[in-house]
Design a protein around this motif. Structure first.
Motif, PDB file in Angstrom:
ATOM      1  N   VAL A 282       0.838  -1.204   0.000  1.00 52.60           N
ATOM      2  CA  VAL A 282       0.000   0.000   0.000  1.00 52.60           C
ATOM      3  C   VAL A 282       0.873   1.253   0.000  1.00 52.60           C
ATOM      4  O   VAL A 282       0.642   2.196  -0.772  1.00 52.60           O
ATOM      5  N   VAL A 283       1.893   1.287   0.864  1.00 55.36           N
ATOM      6  CA  VAL A 283       2.737   2.483   0.957  1.00 55.36           C
ATOM      7  C   VAL A 283       3.463   2.741  -0.356  1.00 55.36           C
ATOM      8  O   VAL A 283       3.475   3.862  -0.872  1.00 55.36           O
ATOM      9  N   GLU A 284       4.069   1.699  -0.915  1.00 53.36           N
ATOM     10  CA  GLU A 284       4.853   1.914  -2.131  1.00 53.36           C
ATOM     11  C   GLU A 284       3.976   2.231  -3.339  1.00 53.36           C
ATOM     12  O   GLU A 284       4.432   2.856  -4.302  1.00 53.36           O
ATOM     13  N   SER A 285       2.695   1.836  -3.303  1.00 54.69           N
ATOM     14  CA  SER A 285       1.810   2.085  -4.446  1.00 54.69           C
ATOM     15  C   SER A 285       1.611   3.577  -4.706  1.00 54.69           C
ATOM     16  O   SER A 285       1.388   3.989  -5.846  1.00 54.69           O
ATOM     17  N   HIS A 286       1.663   4.379  -3.644  1.00 54.64           N
ATOM     18  CA  HIS A 286       1.584   5.847  -3.776  1.00 54.64           C
ATOM     19  C   HIS A 286       2.673   6.449  -2.893  1.00 54.64           C
ATOM     20  O   HIS A 286       2.398   7.179  -1.945  1.00 54.64           O
ATOM     21  N   TYR A 287       3.919   6.126  -3.216  1.00 55.82           N
ATOM     22  CA  TYR A 287       5.037   6.438  -2.323  1.00 55.82           C
ATOM     23  C   TYR A 287       5.120   7.922  -1.987  1.00 55.82           C
ATOM     24  O   TYR A 287       5.254   8.296  -0.815  1.00 55.82           O
ATOM     25  N   LYS A 288       5.022   8.787  -2.971  1.00 53.91           N
ATOM     26  CA  LYS A 288       5.173  10.221  -2.713  1.00 53.91           C
ATOM     27  C   LYS A 288       4.098  10.744  -1.760  1.00 53.91           C
ATOM     28  O   LYS A 288       4.359  11.605  -0.929  1.00 53.91           O
ATOM     29  N   GLU A 289       2.896  10.217  -1.889  1.00 50.26           N
ATOM     30  CA  GLU A 289       1.795  10.676  -1.047  1.00 50.26           C
ATOM     31  C   GLU A 289       1.785   9.975   0.315  1.00 50.26           C
ATOM     32  O   GLU A 289       1.340  10.552   1.313  1.00 50.26           O
ATOM     33  N   PHE A 290       2.291   8.742   0.378  1.00 46.54           N
ATOM     34  CA  PHE A 290       2.159   7.938   1.599  1.00 46.54           C
ATOM     35  C   PHE A 290       3.420   7.878   2.457  1.00 46.54           C
ATOM     36  O   PHE A 290       3.360   7.430   3.595  1.00 46.54           O
ATOM     37  N   VAL A 291       4.563   8.315   1.918  1.00 49.52           N
ATOM     38  CA  VAL A 291       5.804   8.132   2.670  1.00 49.52           C
ATOM     39  C   VAL A 291       5.802   8.919   3.978  1.00 49.52           C
ATOM     40  O   VAL A 291       6.222   8.413   5.019  1.00 49.52           O
TER      41      VAL A 291
END
Length: 470
Positions: free
Chosen positions: A384-393
């Motif tokens: 889940v985190v890596e799927s939207h890395y810029k938004e979720f990091v």
């Protein structure tokens, strides 16, 4: 022999005078060649009078086991068909072990002492050693005796720790190895290559070695140096693969702990032992094991060029399954920090090893996705985190930061309570605390994942805003 899937790791060792709280640390990322490889984590009970032979599913190595086995924590593969691969743990004598750091020996030394396919391999080491030792030094001695009798199937580095000492053992060929006691004021970062340097054969307090190794090197004219006996130079490799797959990880770990020292990430002479510029905390070790060349142009998740982002193999990978830090504290209960899945996105969970259990969510690791399993829960979070890395990091880093703070507070509270208890009561109390710690992390992780999935649903490209005037 079956295919060996465990062969790419990164290890860290920190001596008690180099650490902030006087702890001895050994740590490692267990990596595989596949992204999904379920792992369990639980406690094996002590055995007083076993009459048993160990037989490896990997290569059929057969060993008579000692009658008495200590209780110990273990992190085996969920599917044992290719071997147990127990990997890491701490026994009831407060001795820790992590096995293995896969390394490569050069073709010259292997020509004269080839590996033994049916010998001791990574799948068997922890099983054959950890339940039977009462010190870090004794771990080297027992593994050395096994290699002398059965030979070694692989070239490996193995970490041992107790409250007083850290020993690192490198097995290069079928029968030859050396081991070094890590100085109290030093640390080591090891990354899939032989790293131990000069051996002093007059100092048996700080070095150990296989029988006949000096004669083996002399008789076969294997030493390239004029005036030193450097294990790395004699037994190790120095190849393009080392410079792109291995040495950059050592460079990055040393860059974190010695930031003022400028080094070449492709250097073949990065020092094995280093004294840090500042005392090392457990969070520093976590940072390195979770790293992927952060804040450099080599970060595969960063803003460097496409070429730079793929130049070097990172420490934390999609195929990291089990990251662990064994903390032997001077005045407290031993802690095994466990991050399942990718440590860049998974938190390190502190478990007390002087206990009878970890938690059901850690001993349950089915072949398919099930969020009741800690392994699968963290693998799902990673995706889940890596799927939207810029938004979720950033939300993910905040989640990890909050849990690190909670862990320090929890450990301090537990330490105070344990002081009031006798040995038997302490084991029961710490077992209960392990369940409570797992429950807290499981709940926090599922909440975090729910928040990210909800946020991610709003990012779908299959979105269309209707003009209200239509």
């Amino acid at each position: 022999m079956k295919r060996q899937t465990h062969s790419a790791c990164t290890s860290i060792m920190v001596g008690k005078k180099a650490s902030r709280d006087g702890s001895n640390f050994i740590a490692r990322n267990e990596d595989n060649f596949v992204a999904i490889w379920p792992k369990k984590f639980f406690v094996k009970k002590a055995v007083e009078d076993q009459d048993k032979k160990y037989v490896s599913p990997y290569n059929q190595l057969t060993v008579d086991l000692p009658k008495k086995a200590y209780r110990y924590t273990t992190s085996p593969d969920a599917d044992p068909s290719e071997g147990l691969y127990e990997e890491d743990g701490v026994n009831e004598k407060n001795v820790g072990m992590s096995a293995t750091e896969s390394v490569m020996a050069n073709e010259a030394v292997l020509a004269y002492d080839p590996l033994v396919p049916e010998g001791v391999a990574e799948d068997s080491m922890t099983t054959l050693v950890l339940p039977y030792i009462d010190s870090a030094r004794a771990g080297v001695e027992r593994l050395g005796e096994l290699i002398e009798e059965f030979g070694s199937a692989e070239s490996n580095g193995v970490e041992f720790v107790d409250a007083d000492e850290i020993w690192y053992m490198e097995i290069a060929t079928g029968h030859h190895w050396v081991a070094i006691k890590i100085p109290d004021d030093c640390y080591v970062v090891a990354a899939n290559q032989i790293g131990i340097e000069d051996i002093d054969f007059t100092d048996s307090n700080n070095f150990m070695w296989s029988k006949g190794i000096e004669d083996f090197v002399e008789d076969n004219q294997l030493n390239p140096d004029f005036d030193r006996w450097d294990f790395r130079h004699i037994f190790g490799t120095d190849t393009k693969k080392d410079r792109h797959y291995n040495t950059p990880r050592v460079w990055y770990g040393q860059k974190v702990l010695n930031p003022s020292t400028q080094q070449d990430p492709e250097s073949s002479e990065l020092p094995f032992l280093r004294k840090p510029e500042k005392k090392i905390a457990v969070e520093d070790i976590q940072r390195i094991l979770a790293s992927h060349y952060n804040e450099t142009k080599f970060d595969p998740l960063g803003s460097g060029s496409a070429e730079d982002k793929k130049r070097y193999r990172a420490i934390s990978l999609s195929r990291t399954e089990n990251s662990h830090i064994l903390q032997l504290r001077p005045n407290g209960e031993t802690i095994e920090w466990k991050a399942l899945g990718i440590p860049s996105f998974s938190p390190y969970v502190p478990f007390f090893t002087n206990a009878n259990a970890i938690d059901d969510s850690y001993s349950y690791a089915p072949a398919k996705l099930d969020l009741k399993s800690a392994y699968w829960m963290y693998e799902a979070l990673n995706m889940v985190v890596e799927s939207h890395y810029k938004e979720f990091v950033e939300p993910n880093l905040d989640y990890q930061k909050e849990l690190r703070s909670w862990s320090r507070k929890k450990i301090a509270e537990v330490d105070e309570e344990v002081k009031k208890l006798d040995q038997v009561a302490a084991v029961d109390y710490l077992t209960k605390q392990n369940h409570l710690i797992a429950e807290h992390f499981n709940e926090a992780t599922k909440k975090h994942m729910t928040d990210l999935v909800t946020k991610g649903a709003e990012m779908s490209k299959l979105t269309f805003l209707m003009d209200p005037n239509l």
